[in-house]
Write a protein that holds these residues in place. Structure first.
Motif, PDB file in Angstrom:
ATOM      1  N   GLN A  59     -15.410 -74.334   7.726  1.00 13.43           N
ATOM      2  CA  GLN A  59     -16.149 -74.975   8.829  1.00 13.43           C
ATOM      3  C   GLN A  59     -16.552 -76.400   8.466  1.00 13.43           C
ATOM      4  OE1 GLN A  59     -19.410 -72.324   9.632  1.00 13.43           O
ATOM      5  NE2 GLN A  59     -18.176 -70.978  10.940  1.00 13.43           N
ATOM      6  N   LYS A  60     -17.066 -76.585   7.246  1.00 11.77           N
ATOM      7  CA  LYS A  60     -17.480 -77.931   6.818  1.00 11.77           C
ATOM      8  C   LYS A  60     -16.280 -78.860   6.701  1.00 11.77           C
ATOM      9  CE  LYS A  60     -21.802 -76.858   4.671  1.00 11.77           C
ATOM     10  NZ  LYS A  60     -22.894 -77.574   4.087  1.00 11.77           N
ATOM     11  N   ALA A  61     -15.164 -78.334   6.193  1.00  9.95           N
ATOM     12  CA  ALA A  61     -13.958 -79.156   6.051  1.00  9.95           C
ATOM     13  C   ALA A  61     -13.444 -79.596   7.416  1.00  9.95           C
ATOM     14  CB  ALA A  61     -12.884 -78.384   5.295  1.00  9.95           C
ATOM     15  N   LYS A  62     -13.433 -78.692   8.371  1.00 13.49           N
ATOM     16  CA  LYS A  62     -12.970 -79.041   9.716  1.00 13.49           C
ATOM     17  C   LYS A  62     -13.868 -80.093  10.351  1.00 13.49           C
ATOM     18  CE  LYS A  62     -10.478 -74.857  10.938  1.00 13.49           C
ATOM     19  NZ  LYS A  62     -10.379 -73.702  11.838  1.00 13.49           N
ATOM     20  N   SER A  63     -15.174 -79.903  10.246  1.00 18.79           N
ATOM     21  CA  SER A  63     -16.102 -80.850  10.883  1.00 18.79           C
ATOM     22  C   SER A  63     -16.085 -82.208  10.192  1.00 18.79           C
ATOM     23  CB  SER A  63     -17.518 -80.285  10.934  1.00 18.79           C
ATOM     24  OG  SER A  63     -18.067 -80.179   9.642  1.00 18.79           O
ATOM     25  N   ALA A  64     -15.793 -82.241   8.902  1.00  9.76           N
ATOM     26  CA  ALA A  64     -15.778 -83.506   8.157  1.00  9.76           C
ATOM     27  C   ALA A  64     -14.391 -84.135   8.070  1.00  9.76           C
ATOM     28  CB  ALA A  64     -16.317 -83.288   6.746  1.00  9.76           C
ATOM     29  N   GLY A  65     -13.352 -83.401   8.517  1.00  5.60           N
ATOM     30  CA  GLY A  65     -11.987 -83.925   8.416  1.00  5.60           C
ATOM     31  C   GLY A  65     -11.506 -84.013   6.980  1.00  5.60           C
ATOM     32  N   LYS A  66     -11.897 -83.024   6.170  1.00  5.31           N
ATOM     33  CA  LYS A  66     -11.531 -83.019   4.754  1.00  5.31           C
ATOM     34  C   LYS A  66     -10.679 -81.804   4.426  1.00  5.31           C
ATOM     35  CE  LYS A  66     -15.781 -85.287   3.224  1.00  5.31           C
ATOM     36  NZ  LYS A  66     -16.881 -85.238   2.258  1.00  5.31           N
ATOM     37  N   ASP A  67     -10.057 -81.839   3.258  1.00  5.35           N
ATOM     38  CA  ASP A  67      -9.336 -80.695   2.732  1.00  5.35           C
ATOM     39  C   ASP A  67     -10.293 -79.820   1.932  1.00  5.35           C
ATOM     40  OD1 ASP A  67      -6.982 -81.547   3.866  1.00  5.35           O
ATOM     41  OD2 ASP A  67      -6.097 -82.293   2.007  1.00  5.35           O
ATOM     42  N   LEU A  68      -9.773 -78.687   1.464  1.00  4.43           N
ATOM     43  CA  LEU A  68     -10.563 -77.745   0.665  1.00  4.43           C
ATOM     44  C   LEU A  68     -10.097 -77.761  -0.780  1.00  4.43           C
ATOM     45  CD1 LEU A  68     -10.382 -74.831   3.209  1.00  4.43           C
ATOM     46  CD2 LEU A  68     -12.507 -75.903   2.474  1.00  4.43           C
ATOM     47  N   PHE A  69     -11.037 -77.736  -1.683  1.00  8.91           N
ATOM     48  CA  PHE A  69     -10.781 -77.509  -3.109  1.00  8.91           C
ATOM     49  C   PHE A  69     -11.423 -76.152  -3.381  1.00  8.91           C
ATOM     50  CE2 PHE A  69     -11.785 -77.595  -7.599  1.00  8.91           C
ATOM     51  CZ  PHE A  69     -10.746 -78.295  -8.182  1.00  8.91           C
ATOM     52  N   ILE A  70     -10.589 -75.107  -3.416  1.00  9.47           N
ATOM     53  CA  ILE A  70     -11.080 -73.734  -3.575  1.00  9.47           C
ATOM     54  C   ILE A  70     -10.860 -73.335  -5.030  1.00  9.47           C
ATOM     55  CG2 ILE A  70     -10.883 -71.349  -2.786  1.00  9.47           C
ATOM     56  CD1 ILE A  70      -9.410 -72.550  -0.264  1.00  9.47           C
ATOM     57  N   LEU A  71     -11.937 -73.050  -5.736  1.00  2.87           N
ATOM     58  CA  LEU A  71     -11.834 -72.682  -7.142  1.00  2.87           C
ATOM     59  C   LEU A  71     -12.176 -71.215  -7.337  1.00  2.87           C
ATOM     60  CD1 LEU A  71     -11.405 -73.608 -10.104  1.00  2.87           C
ATOM     61  CD2 LEU A  71     -13.880 -73.956 -10.205  1.00  2.87           C
ATOM     62  N   PHE A  72     -11.211 -70.457  -7.843  1.00  2.00           N
ATOM     63  CA  PHE A  72     -11.448 -69.082  -8.269  1.00  2.00           C
ATOM     64  C   PHE A  72     -11.825 -69.153  -9.741  1.00  2.00           C
ATOM     65  CE2 PHE A  72      -8.654 -68.606  -4.643  1.00  2.00           C
ATOM     66  CZ  PHE A  72      -9.198 -67.520  -3.962  1.00  2.00           C
ATOM     67  N   THR A  73     -13.004 -68.643 -10.077  1.00  2.00           N
ATOM     68  CA  THR A  73     -13.510 -68.823 -11.435  1.00  2.00           C
ATOM     69  C   THR A  73     -14.354 -67.632 -11.878  1.00  2.00           C
ATOM     70  OG1 THR A  73     -14.683 -70.370 -12.886  1.00  2.00           O
ATOM     71  CG2 THR A  73     -15.556 -70.110 -10.668  1.00  2.00           C
ATOM     72  N   GLY A  74     -14.596 -67.565 -13.157  1.00  2.00           N
ATOM     73  CA  GLY A  74     -15.483 -66.562 -13.745  1.00  2.00           C
ATOM     74  C   GLY A  74     -16.396 -67.262 -14.734  1.00  2.00           C
ATOM     75  N   ASN A  75     -17.341 -68.004 -14.227  1.00  2.00           N
ATOM     76  CA  ASN A  75     -18.181 -68.890 -15.053  1.00  2.00           C
ATOM     77  C   ASN A  75     -19.011 -68.196 -16.118  1.00  2.00           C
ATOM     78  OD1 ASN A  75     -17.226 -71.080 -13.717  1.00  2.00           O
ATOM     79  ND2 ASN A  75     -19.083 -71.437 -12.532  1.00  2.00           N
ATOM     80  N   ASP A  76     -19.282 -66.908 -15.976  1.00  2.23           N
ATOM     81  CA  ASP A  76     -20.157 -66.284 -16.970  1.00  2.23           C
ATOM     82  C   ASP A  76     -19.399 -65.461 -18.017  1.00  2.23           C
ATOM     83  OD1 ASP A  76     -19.485 -64.158 -15.297  1.00  2.23           O
ATOM     84  OD2 ASP A  76     -21.483 -63.267 -15.363  1.00  2.23           O
ATOM     85  N   TRP A  77     -18.071 -65.415 -17.924  1.00  2.00           N
ATOM     86  CA  TRP A  77     -17.329 -64.611 -18.889  1.00  2.00           C
ATOM     87  C   TRP A  77     -15.990 -65.221 -19.306  1.00  2.00           C
ATOM     88  CZ3 TRP A  77     -12.574 -63.150 -17.053  1.00  2.00           C
ATOM     89  CH2 TRP A  77     -12.400 -63.164 -15.664  1.00  2.00           C
ATOM     90  N   CYS A  78     -15.449 -66.147 -18.547  1.00  4.18           N
ATOM     91  CA  CYS A  78     -14.121 -66.720 -18.800  1.00  4.18           C
ATOM     92  C   CYS A  78     -14.255 -68.046 -19.549  1.00  4.18           C
ATOM     93  CB  CYS A  78     -13.402 -66.910 -17.462  1.00  4.18           C
ATOM     94  SG  CYS A  78     -11.946 -67.972 -17.545  1.00  4.18           S
ATOM     95  N   HIS A  79     -13.754 -68.096 -20.774  1.00  4.03           N
ATOM     96  CA  HIS A  79     -13.882 -69.296 -21.609  1.00  4.03           C
ATOM     97  C   HIS A  79     -13.276 -70.524 -20.934  1.00  4.03           C
ATOM     98  CE1 HIS A  79     -14.095 -71.907 -25.082  1.00  4.03           C
ATOM     99  NE2 HIS A  79     -12.798 -72.129 -24.965  1.00  4.03           N
ATOM    100  N   HIS A  80     -12.050 -70.405 -20.411  1.00  6.54           N
ATOM    101  CA  HIS A  80     -11.403 -71.556 -19.783  1.00  6.54           C
ATOM    102  C   HIS A  80     -12.144 -72.010 -18.518  1.00  6.54           C
ATOM    103  CE1 HIS A  80      -7.964 -70.365 -22.384  1.00  6.54           C
ATOM    104  NE2 HIS A  80      -7.928 -71.681 -22.517  1.00  6.54           N
ATOM    105  N   CYS A  81     -12.752 -71.064 -17.809  1.00  5.90           N
ATOM    106  CA  CYS A  81     -13.558 -71.416 -16.627  1.00  5.90           C
ATOM    107  C   CYS A  81     -14.782 -72.218 -17.037  1.00  5.90           C
ATOM    108  CB  CYS A  81     -13.999 -70.152 -15.887  1.00  5.90           C
ATOM    109  SG  CYS A  81     -12.651 -69.125 -15.282  1.00  5.90           S
TER     110      CYS A  81
END
Length: 188
Positions: A59-81
């Motif tokens: 919704q925010k991307a559409k209203s702002a005319g922007k693309d999405l940067f969607i990050l799938f992550t595991g911040n509390d257990w994945c070292h590379h994340c």
């Protein structure tokens, strides 16, 4: 008269602008605040605004005319994340470069063992399957409708924000070429 002339010359040195041309401090502050808020809508004090709901991000991307940067992550257990977050995402130069073109959506798989978190992880796995992202961290660059056009998987030690931004820039160029070709094909 001589004293008055000296006094007016002295005052003009101290106050070179007439009262009409001097901007009130509160007006200047208001203008600066408006400009700052407009220039970096999706970053706050050099940090990315992290949206944790894909529908809200779309919704925010559409209203702002922007693309999405969607990050799938595991911040509390994945070292590379964790490394991606610390070495790239938390850097001011990355936030400022990404914010004008993208809405940042962070979808976090947590290791918590609560029923609520297990349900959330199950919903995120469905999204992960939808976007064909088998591992974390994976960034999906998508248009404002959520249609992907690029994937960036993992974190390589030593990667700096500029290196990551180059990958994003290359993906944007490829998207532009793709869109041009699709438009031409639709007109035939």
């Amino acid at each position: 008269q001589l004293a008055q002339g000296m006094n007016s010359r002295f005052n003009s040195l101290l106050y070179p602008f007439s009262k009409a041309t001097v901007m009130r401090p509160w007006k200047l502050t208001a203008i600066v605040l408006v400009l700052v808020s407009l220039s970096c809508e999706m970053c706050v004090a050099g940090e990315l605004v992290r949206i944790h709901n894909l529908e809200e991000g779309i919704q925010k991307a559409k209203s702002a005319g922007k693309d999405l940067f969607i990050l799938f992550t595991g911040n509390d257990w994945c070292h590379h994340c964790i490394m991606l977050d610390q070495k790239i995402l938390q850097k001011q130069e990355f936030a400022e470069a990404l914010s004008p073109d993208f809405v940042f959506v962070e979808l976090v798989f947590n290791s918590e063992d609560t029923v609520e978190q297990k349900e959330r992880n199950a919903r995120l796995r469905k999204l992960q399957d939808h976007y064909l992202t088998p591992s974390v961290p994976t960034a999906v660059l998508a248009d404002s409708d959520g249609k992907p056009y690029a994937f960036i998987t993992g974190y390589e030690k030593g990667t700096e924000p500029q290196g990551y931004l180059k990958l994003i820039s290359a993906a944007q160029i490829a998207k532009s070429k793709r869109d041009t070709l699709l438009t031409a094909a639709a007109q035939e």
